[in-house]
Design a protein around this motif. Structure first.
Motif, mmCIF file in Angstrom:
data_model
loop_
_atom_site.group_PDB
_atom_site.id
_atom_site.type_symbol
_atom_site.label_atom_id
_atom_site.label_comp_id
_atom_site.label_asym_id
_atom_site.label_seq_id
_atom_site.Cartn_x
_atom_site.Cartn_y
_atom_site.Cartn_z
ATOM 1 N N GLY A 108 17.238 -13.654 12.531
ATOM 2 C CA GLY A 108 16.413 -12.454 12.778
ATOM 3 C C GLY A 108 15.698 -12.680 13.986
ATOM 4 O O GLY A 108 15.385 -13.617 14.273
ATOM 5 N N ASN A 122 16.864 -10.145 9.073
ATOM 6 C CA ASN A 122 18.068 -9.916 9.951
ATOM 7 C C ASN A 122 18.618 -8.609 9.472
ATOM 8 O O ASN A 122 19.912 -8.495 9.988
ATOM 9 N N VAL A 158 14.115 -4.588 4.528
ATOM 10 C CA VAL A 158 14.087 -4.581 5.853
ATOM 11 C C VAL A 158 12.999 -5.130 6.593
ATOM 12 O O VAL A 158 13.056 -5.332 7.736
ATOM 13 N N SER A 185 20.166 0.707 11.035
ATOM 14 C CA SER A 185 21.318 1.499 11.172
ATOM 15 C C SER A 185 22.547 1.401 10.676
ATOM 16 O O SER A 185 23.549 2.139 10.203
ATOM 17 N N ASP A 186 22.918 0.067 10.546
ATOM 18 C CA ASP A 186 24.252 -0.631 10.028
ATOM 19 C C ASP A 186 24.133 -0.328 8.723
ATOM 20 O O ASP A 186 25.388 0.378 7.904
ATOM 21 N N GLU A 187 23.004 -0.702 7.793
ATOM 22 C CA GLU A 187 22.968 -0.407 6.586
ATOM 23 C C GLU A 187 23.104 1.045 6.152
ATOM 24 O O GLU A 187 23.869 1.339 5.240
ATOM 25 N N LYS A 220 20.411 -10.844 4.728
ATOM 26 C CA LYS A 220 20.994 -9.710 4.309
ATOM 27 C C LYS A 220 22.294 -10.224 3.396
ATOM 28 O O LYS A 220 22.675 -11.112 3.693
ATOM 29 N N THR A 269 20.123 -4.842 9.763
ATOM 30 C CA THR A 269 19.628 -3.808 10.820
ATOM 31 C C THR A 269 19.820 -2.366 10.051
ATOM 32 O O THR A 269 20.751 -2.053 9.445
#
Length: 288
Positions: free
Chosen positions: A84, A249, A29, A253-255, A36, A251
């Motif tokens: 990103g 790039n 990250v 929170s998404d991962e 990603k 994120t």
């Protein structure tokens, strides 16, 4: 019951691969220029099982039968080349790419005779440095010491005492730090390539991408388009920003959300195996 155990075991194998991809994304990250990875899945096999005629009831519109799946499998791991966030560093040897472009670097490998040869690789990480070349000058390299390729196919040399200034198309001008009034000299041009088919690039580690082995020049042109320093226009525009770095790039929170979903799916399948085992144990302990 055996069907449910097979279904769950196959699905758990795919979910474990998805978990590995997510963990790799989260670990990078904070890696400059990292893109990603995203996984695609498909059903292994689906059977339609027949049901007795007695299951047909008044008002039922769906046909008799039910689908029986056999789990899912990983089909493809794709690289998401979405832009990103770009962060200012003020460092003259830091560069960020705007658009779907890559830097070309030279990677040293050993051939079948044990002799070192240089092969091209590509990266989005623009954290470069000026490394002494042994001839009283410096050469533009990555932090690992790999040469940055120019449009002429050679490394980019920067004489000592000159400050490099890079334009949007990758052209490098050298300004004399001792004589600011002197006209700049052209030092070269950073080679940029546009990615046409990112799904065909291979991730070789260390934030580098390479082409599949045995690929022809025509096939290469369908994967990477040589810009030769041309910035392009509109949606195809690829340009450089000096003194900036592109961040990952990914994120977080998404991962993390996907991570929780995968963990719950793994838990569901593991409980299905446990339930099938318990039912088989009960059937095995039955006495006539």
């Amino acid at each position: 019951m055996n069907n449910s155990m097979i279904n769950s075991s196959v699905s758990m194998h795919s979910l474990q691969q998805k978990l590995d991809i997510l963990s790799n994304n989260i670990a990078n990250v904070n890696t400059n220029g990292f893109k990603k990875k995203e996984a695609s899945f498909e059903d292994v096999l689906t059977n339609v099982q027949a049901q007795p005629e007695g299951f047909r009831s008044q008002g039922r519109f769906s046909p008799l039968g039910f689908n029986q799946g056999w789990g899912s499998r990983l089909v493809q791991i794709q690289t998401n080349l979405a832009q990103g966030p770009i962060q200012s560093t003020g460092n003259l040897t830091d560069f960020a790419i705007q658009g779907e472009g890559l830097f070309e670097v030279s990677v040293s490998k050993l051939d079948e005779n044990g002799n070192p040869v240089f092969q091209p690789a590509w990266t989005r990480n623009g954290a470069f440095s000026l490394t002494p070349d042994g001839n009283g000058g410096t050469v533009l390299t990555t932090k690992e010491g790999r040469f940055i390729t120019g449009t002429d196919g050679n490394p980019i040399h920067v004489p000592v005492g000159y400050r490099p200034s890079v334009e949007k198309d990758g052209t490098i001008q050298g300004y004399n730090e001792q004589d600011p009034a002197a006209a700049p000299i052209r030092l070269g041009q950073i080679k940029l390539v546009r990615v046409v088919r990112p799904q065909l690039l291979e991730d070789v580690g260390e934030n580098l991408y390479a082409l599949p082995a045995g690929i022809t020049a025509e096939e290469k042109a369908n994967i990477l388009q040589d810009l030769n320093g041309v910035a392009g226009t509109g949606a195809n525009r690829v340009s450089l920003m000096q003194g900036f770095l592109e961040q990952s790039n990914v994120t977080l929170s998404d991962e993390m959300t996907d991570l929780v979903i995968v963990q719950r799916a793994l838990q569901l399948n593991s409980r299905a195996i446990t339930s099938s085992d318990q039912m088989m144990g009960m059937a095995n302990n039955l006495r006539a």
